[in-house]
Design an enzyme around this catalytic site. Structure first.
Site, PDB file in Angstrom:
ATOM      1  CB  THR A 235      54.368  31.822 -24.538  1.00 51.17           C
ATOM      2  OG1 THR A 235      54.058  31.005 -25.672  1.00 51.17           O
ATOM      3  CG2 THR A 235      53.088  32.404 -23.957  1.00 51.17           C
ATOM      4  CB  CYS A 323      76.967  34.835 -12.600  1.00 53.90           C
ATOM      5  SG  CYS A 323      75.212  35.264 -12.644  1.00 53.90           S
TER       6      CYS A 323
END
Length: 381
Positions: A235, A323
């Site tokens: 969604t 990261c």
């Protein structure tokens, strides 16, 4: 604590936060539902798509919403390879690309693709001659990041895009660090695809986007998806998209003004570090540098130690891309610059935000000079 890690993430803008709450409470319907509540969410989503497309000068039909830059990079690469301009399994990229790019390329390598990784010149820029020399008849994709997240160098995207068009090659660029910080309106239409992220521009985390040239007849990587024209499952995060769009609307009109503010901050910090200049090496490209990111090393002092000392003194800096945190090996950016492992571990990154002041910068400069003075055990002139 004074924050100097805006290249990692930014605080959400209060107005963008208000938009998120309003969208989450008043436009809570699934944008794919056929009832009126779903239709209201869908209308808001499409309004955001059109607004963002207008801000970066691209066709709204090629703009898709994702969970962030990493997912966008993956989906863009897979989409482009599903509709190559010619036959082949050769890809060109940079050594210093974001970890999400390397992750996607490592997967492709296992599937039989050949990857050529280009290093940086000493300036932190890709050598265009080496890029051209690396192109083969079977090269189907080139992926080069626009602005490097650790040292802030700006790659010549327009020139690379021209080369790719001449050679009939798809071109993807990671725009995460440049989106909302420099004008990309002339560049965006020239690439096959680009990625961006909400939390780098004072929007919420967990939302971003990818542009894929609508003329490319890509095939979805995930089977059976119905959201975002099948590009991804799940969604759509309508409140996140609305909040990110609000943040973009706030930041884009002031890009030029903010850029000059960062130039002033950068100049002030470099001058403040003059007393320790014999120990400091800056990684930057003259004339092709995002001023809000400063990558440097202090000779003889590990970057992690400097970062922890700054933290103790009330300054939040980093040792590179978030990261890469936790990795024992030197960052890919340092490898791209062909810096030795020992020197690479001395790297630190300082990045500014729109609320960073000259006073903040001078305090940080004083702190860094003090750290070096104490560590070296000598008088710093």
């Amino acid at each position: 604590m004074i924050y100097f890690d805006y290249a990692a993430t930014t605080p959400i803008d209060p107005e963008a936060a208000e938009v998120y709450v309003q969208a989450a409470t008043e436009f809570f319907g699934n944008s794919s539902s056929l009832h009126d509540i779903g239709g209201n969410s869908s209308a808001l989503l499409e309004n955001c798509r059109e607004e963002l497309a207008n801000l970066v000068n691209v066709d709204k039909h090629g703009l898709f919403f994702t969970s962030g830059g990493s997912e966008s990079n993956f989906l863009a690469i897979e989409a482009l390879l599903s509709a190559p301009k010619k036959q082949g399994k050769h890809i060109i990229s940079g050594v210093a690309e974001h970890s999400s790019i390397h992750g996607a390329l490592n997967r492709l390598k296992a599937l039989g693709y050949e990857i050529t990784f280009l290093p940086f010149q000493s300036s932190g820029l890709i050598d265009l001659e080496k890029l051209v020399d690396a192109i083969r008849p079977d090269t189907v994709l080139i992926t080069i990041q626009h602005v490097n997240s650790e040292i802030g160098t700006i790659q010549p995207i327009e020139k690379i895009a021209h080369i790719c068009k001449e050679k009939n090659i798809h071109f993807h660029s990671d725009f995460v660090q440049s989106f909302g910080k420099i004008n990309i309106s002339t560049l965006a239409p020239q690439v096959s695809s680009f990625s961006f992220s909400g939390h780098k521009i004072y929007g919420p985390k967990g939302v971003g986007g990818v542009y894929i040239d609508p003329s490319i007849s890509w095939q979805p990587f995930f089977p059976g998806g119905s959201h975002e024209k099948g590009l991804r499952p799940g969604t759509v995060n309508v409140p996140g998209v609305a909040s990110m769009t609000a943040a973009a609307q706030l930041i884009f009109p002031s890009i030029s003004e903010t850029y000059h503010h960062y130039v002033g901050l950068r100049t002030a910090l470099l001058e403040a570090l003059n007393p320790i200049q014999q120990w400091v090496q800056f990684f930057e490209a003259e004339g092709a540098q995002l001023p809000s990111i400063i990558g440097l090393r202090i000779a003889g002092i590990e970057g992690q130690w400097v970062m922890l000392e700054c933290n103790r003194l009330g300054f939040a800096i980093s040792t590179g891309s978030a990261c890469q945190v936790g990795m024992q090996s030197p960052s890919k950016v340092m490898k791209a610059l062909e810096v030795s492992d020992g020197q690479a571990k001395e790297f630190i990154r300082i990045s500014f935000g729109r609320s960073t002041s000259i006073e903040d910068v001078l305090k940080l400069g004083e702190a860094l000079v003090g750290i070096v003075k104490e560590y070296k055990g000598t008088v710093v002139i």
